[in-house]
Design an enzyme around this catalytic site. Structure first.
Site, mmCIF file in Angstrom:
data_model
loop_
_atom_site.group_PDB
_atom_site.id
_atom_site.type_symbol
_atom_site.label_atom_id
_atom_site.label_comp_id
_atom_site.label_asym_id
_atom_site.label_seq_id
_atom_site.Cartn_x
_atom_site.Cartn_y
_atom_site.Cartn_z
ATOM 1 C CE1 TYR A 118 -26.260 50.600 69.341
ATOM 2 C CE2 TYR A 118 -24.413 51.933 68.578
ATOM 3 C CZ TYR A 118 -25.302 50.886 68.376
ATOM 4 O OH TYR A 118 -25.215 50.122 67.244
ATOM 5 C CE LYS A 123 -21.631 55.680 64.392
ATOM 6 N NZ LYS A 123 -21.906 55.044 65.668
HETATM 7 C C1 LIG Z 1 -21.870 53.652 66.098
HETATM 8 C C2 LIG Z 1 -21.281 53.335 67.400
HETATM 9 C C3 LIG Z 1 -20.731 52.062 67.666
HETATM 10 C C4 LIG Z 1 -20.771 50.932 66.676
HETATM 11 O O1 LIG Z 1 -20.018 51.175 65.521
HETATM 12 P P1 LIG Z 1 -20.337 50.327 64.194
HETATM 13 O O2 LIG Z 1 -19.291 50.802 63.221
HETATM 14 O O3 LIG Z 1 -21.733 50.678 63.779
HETATM 15 O O4 LIG Z 1 -20.189 48.894 64.538
HETATM 16 C C5 LIG Z 1 -20.163 51.850 68.912
HETATM 17 N N1 LIG Z 1 -20.140 52.830 69.841
HETATM 18 C C6 LIG Z 1 -20.624 54.054 69.611
HETATM 19 C C7 LIG Z 1 -20.528 55.103 70.665
HETATM 20 C C8 LIG Z 1 -21.229 54.353 68.391
HETATM 21 O O5 LIG Z 1 -21.775 55.562 68.181
#
Ligand SMILES: *Cc1c(COP(=O)(O)O)cnc(C)c1O
Length: 437
Positions: free
Chosen positions: A152, A286
């Site tokens: 993801y 994050k």
């Molecule tokens: C959450 C996440 C994303 C996307 O980040 P957003 O700030 O929601 O756009 C990309 N890669 C990984 C591994 C994630 O956990």
């Protein structure tokens, strides 16, 4: 339910999309009245509030807890200077200091930083940079990404194209998505040694995919050691060493997406440290701001930065309006410094043991397929899809907030959770599952 709360919720359901939601069949949402420390205060619908430990850290972000005094102070102090300025032609101390800190704490060859507003955008920028790198080296045909199944990387188009083709959203956007190159998912389990038979088979399969597509691939992109939203799936650091070698052999770049794994979550500051390898490009987001504001960063090596800069156009073609927002940079710097000022690794280890002990009884329950813990991440995988409203309610009745998906009930607690609070999370999830799905 008191008049005003039901009205807010009514308005919400008519006006607002929530993540991955339908406007005509919205799933229930709860009104947050406040949040402090590790607890959310949720409206109980009867004029009062119920408190719940946020076992999700607001989706991996809120590592130091809500209303953290250090982070609050950093924001107040930056607000009193200025909240935002454009980054074109202007710069500021929060961005420079944060870039210095990120270069200091990430793997050594990463020396240059691009700030943007969300994780997905940092992945977009990483992919752009990799494509520009290959063009600069005269490899104009190298326009695809190589990745593994189960990943993801975000919800905008380029990240979506490297998400798992089955569990992701590929089928909805067939034709509009770039077709990337997928290798098999690494075999499950963090502890698998490099000579494990399944791992050897996987490595051979990756090598053959890489060789077959060597003239088309610009970069390999993966989440190190733990696939997050694709399935909360830990795999061996030995797999990362395999990918590093393949990248070197074929002239691909290696992009590590540490948006979920960064800042200590898996037990090392960055997931790549488990493998002792360095990426060419790294994405963080994050927990970068301790969950206060949306900010992400892409870091790269001097080779990548200088090659792209000397290629056609010279520039990295990206520049978001809110690039390097000073408030976000200031709170990110405070969050990193707060993390590094503590013995965070010991704390993550204690949370890990607490989750392992608390979730272990779940493994014996009917309808449970697997229980796994890596760092401060605990996962119970059920035999079938989770009944989301029932499970959320059952865990909440025990004072804990979770947001399961697919067949997974999982937690990544704030690092400031006490041992008792970690035990409460483990017990709440286990008991809720024992009640039946
Ligand atoms: C959450 C996440 C994303 C996307 O980040 P957003 O700030 O929601 O756009 C990309 N890669 C990984 C591994 C994630 O956990």
């Amino acid at each position: 339910m008191s008049q005003s709360v039901s009205r807010w919720l009514q308005q919400d359901s008519e006006l607002l999309w929530h993540p991955y939601s339908s406007l005509t069949e919205p799933s229930p949402v709860r009104l947050v009245r406040g949040a402090s420390g590790v607890r959310l205060q949720l409206d109980d619908g009867a004029g009062g509030v119920v408190e719940a430990i946020d076992a999700m850290s607001s989706w991996w972000c809120m590592i130091h807890g809500y209303r953290n005094p250090v982070l609050d102070a950093a924001l107040h102090s930056q607000i009193d200077r200025f909240s935002h300025v454009m980054f074109g032609g202007l710069t500021h101390e929060p961005a420079i200091r944060l870039a210095e800190r990120l270069v200091e704490i990430t793997p050594e060859p990463l020396r240059h930083v691009f700030f943007c507003d969300s994780g997905s955008v940092s992945v977009e920028v990483a992919i752009k940079l990799a494509l520009q790198y290959q063009v600069a080296r005269g490899h104009n045909g190298r326009t695809r990404m190589l990745t593994v199944r189960g990943g993801y990387h975000g919800d905008t188009f380029a990240p979506m194209s490297v998400c798992d083709p089955v569990n992701g959203m590929h089928s909805l956007f067939t034709g509009a998505l770039k077709e990337q190159v997928f290798g098999p998912q690494p075999p499950s389990g963090f502890d698998r040694p490099a000579d494990d038979p399944e791992l050897v088979v996987w490595a051979a399969a990756m090598a053959s995919v890489a060789a077959r597509h060597r003239d088309e691939v610009a970069a390999i992109i993966v989440e190190p050691v733990l696939q997050g939203a694709g399935g909360m799936y830990p795999y061996s650091p030995a797999c990362l060493r395999v990918l590093r070698e393949l990248a070197d052999e074929h002239g691909f770049l290696l992009i590590l997406d540490e948006i979920a794994t960064g800042f200590g979550r898996t037990g090392t500051l960055f997931g790549s440290e488990h493998a002792g390898i360095d990426p060419d490009i790294l994405c963080v987001g994050k927990a970068l701001t301790g969950g206060y504001l949306s900010l992400a960063a892409m870091l790269c090596t001097t080779d990548v930065a200088h090659t792209v800069s000397s290629g056609p156009g010279g520039a990295l073609m990206h520049g978001p309006t809110f690039m390097a927002n000073p408030l976000a940079c200031a709170v990110a710097l405070a969050s990193i410094d707060l993390l590094l000022s503590q013995d965070w690794a010991t704390r993550v280890g204690e949370i890990s043991r607490g989750l392992a002990a608390g979730l272990a009884p779940a493994a014996e329950l009917p309808g449970v397929k697997d229980v796994r813990v890596l760092g401060a991440v605990g996962v119970v995988q059920l035999a079938g899809p989770v009944d989301l409203p029932r499970m959320t309610d059952a865990v909440l009745r025990r004072g804990v907030w979770v947001r399961p998906f697919r067949d997974l009930v999982y937690t990544m607690p704030p690092y400031v959770c006490s041992d008792d609070e970690v035990a409460t999370i483990g017990a709440a999830i286990t008991e809720a599952i024992a009640e039946g799905n």
